[in-house]
Design an enzyme around this catalytic site. Structure first.
Site, short mmCIF file in Angstrom:
data_model
loop_
_atom_site.label_atom_id
_atom_site.label_comp_id
_atom_site.label_asym_id
_atom_site.label_seq_id
_atom_site.Cartn_x
_atom_site.Cartn_y
_atom_site.Cartn_z
N ARG A 176 0.82 -1.22 0.00
CA ARG A 176 0.00 0.00 0.00
C ARG A 176 0.86 1.27 0.00
NH1 ARG A 176 -0.62 -3.72 3.38
NH2 ARG A 176 -2.44 -5.07 3.48
N LYS A 218 -14.79 -0.52 -2.88
CA LYS A 218 -14.99 -0.53 -1.43
C LYS A 218 -14.36 0.69 -0.77
CE LYS A 218 -13.33 -2.03 2.87
NZ LYS A 218 -12.01 -2.12 3.53
N PRO A 235 -20.59 0.62 1.49
CA PRO A 235 -19.41 -0.18 1.16
C PRO A 235 -19.69 -1.68 1.33
CG PRO A 235 -18.87 1.63 2.67
CD PRO A 235 -20.36 1.55 2.60
N ASP A 237 -17.64 -5.04 1.82
CA ASP A 237 -16.38 -5.73 2.06
C ASP A 237 -16.68 -7.22 2.24
OD1 ASP A 237 -17.60 -5.85 4.52
OD2 ASP A 237 -15.82 -5.27 5.66
#
Length: 283
Positions: A176, A218, A235, A237
Site C-alpha cells: 500500500r 470498497k 461499502p 467488504d
C-alpha cells in the site's frame, strides 16, 4: 511537543450514542478509550475528549475545532433512535442488527484521513489497521500534549511526502506504500483537491475517487460515506458480501434504502462482525 489548552463544555446527548460501539464500529481507527475513562477522538487537526457523566451528560474538551465541528462529526443533527424505529420490521436480521447496534452513528470524518486509512485497510484486520495508522502518525504527525495526554495528529500530505519509501514500509504499509505516496503527492501538489470534491454529486465523487491509485469500489464507498457523509453509499467488504449471501439470498439489499443505505450497512456490518467474532471465540 506542543502543549495545547482545551476548551471545556458540558454537553447533553439524548439520542442513541454509545462511545464504545462507535469506536468498535469499523469506520474509525484512531479514537480510543483512555485509562482515566475519557474517550479521545482525533480528526485531521481536531482533538476531542469526551468524559461520560451519566444521563446523557458529557464533559467535552476540544482543541483545533469548535462545538459545531463535533456536532457534524457525530451526525448529531440526525435522530438515530427515530431512524431505527423507521427501519424496523423489514427483516428479522435487520431488526437484530438495529437493536444490537443501538448507539452507533455515522461519523463525518476528515476526507484526507479517510482516504489514507482506507487505502491502508485493504486486506488488513481492524487491529492491524489501527497499528499501522498510529505508526504513521507517530512517524511524522504533529505531536501535541493536552492535559497530560500525548497525541500525534494525522499527517498532512506534505508531511507524508517527507517520508521515504523505507520509512513508510516501516509503518507496516506493505504494498500500500505506493498508493499512499501517490495520494500524498497529488494532494500536496493540488492535483487532488479533496475539499473541492465535496461539491460533487455522489456518483461523480465516487468516480473521481476511483481514478486514484489503489482505490477500488470498497475504498471509494468508504471515503464517500465516512469522509463526505454520503449516506446513500454502502461499502461492500468481505463481511457484507458474506452477509448478503447468507442472510439476503445473494441479493444486494442496500439500493432499496436509498439515502439511508450507508447507515443500514453500518448496523449490519457491526452486528455481523461482532457476532461472528463472538461465535469464533467461543469455539
Amino acid at each position: 511537543m506542543h502543549t495545547v489548552s482545551l476548551t471545556h463544555q458540558l454537553v447533553a446527548i439524548q439520542d442513541d450514542f454509545d462511545l464504545d460501539k462507535i469506536i468498535e464500529s469499523g469506520q474509525c481507527f484512531r479514537p480510543q478509550k483512555l485509562s482515566d475513562g475519557r474517550y479521545r477522538f482525533l480528526s485531521g487537526s481536531a482533538l476531542l475528549y469526551l468524559t461520560p457523566l451519566g444521563d446523557g451528560q458529557y464533559d467535552a474538551a476540544w482543541y483545533g475545532s469548535d462545538r459545531e465541528y463535533w456536532v457534524d462529526y457525530f451526525d448529531l443533527g440526525r435522530n438515530y433512535a427515530a431512524l431505527r424505529c423507521s427501519l424496523a420490521g423489514q427483516s428479522s436480521y435487520l431488526d437484530k442488527s438495529l437493536n444490537f447496534g443501538q448507539g452507533i452513528r455515522i461519523l463525518h470524518q476528515d476526507p484526507w484521513e479517510m482516504l489514507i486509512t482506507f487505502l491502508i485497510s485493504q486486506r488488513k484486520s481492524i487491529p492491524a489497521i489501527r497499528t499501522a495508522v498510529e505508526h504513521l502518525a507517530r512517524c511524522c504527525g504533529e505531536p501535541l500534549s493536552a492535559e497530560g495526554d500525548e497525541v500525534f495528529l494525522f499527517p498532512t500530505p506534505q508531511q507524508l511526502c517527507g517520508l521515504s519509501e523505507a520509512q513508510l514500509m516501516g509503518c507496516g504499509l506493505g504494498y500500500r506504500t505506493r498508493y499512499i505516496q501517490n495520494a500524498a503527492a497529488q494532494a500536496s501538489s493540488g492535483t487532488l483537491d479533496l475539499g473541492a470534491l465535496a461539491a460533487l454529486p455522489d456518483d461523480v465523487l465516487f468516480s473521481r475517487l476511483l481514478e486514484l491509485d489503489g482505490v477500488g469500489k470498497k475504498v471509494a464507498n468508504c471515503v464517500c460515506l465516512f469522509g463526505y457523509g454520503r449516506t446513500a453509499m454502502a461499502p461492500i467488504d468481505v463481511w457484507i458480501q458474506r452477509l448478503i449471501d447468507e442472510e439476503f439470498g445473494g441479493r444486494d439489499p442496500f439500493p432499496s434504502y436509498d439515502q439511508q443505505a450507508g447507515i443500514v450497512q453500518q448496523y449490519l456490518f457491526y452486528y455481523k462482525r461482532s457476532t461472528s467474532r463472538s461465535v469464533a471465540h467461543k469455539k
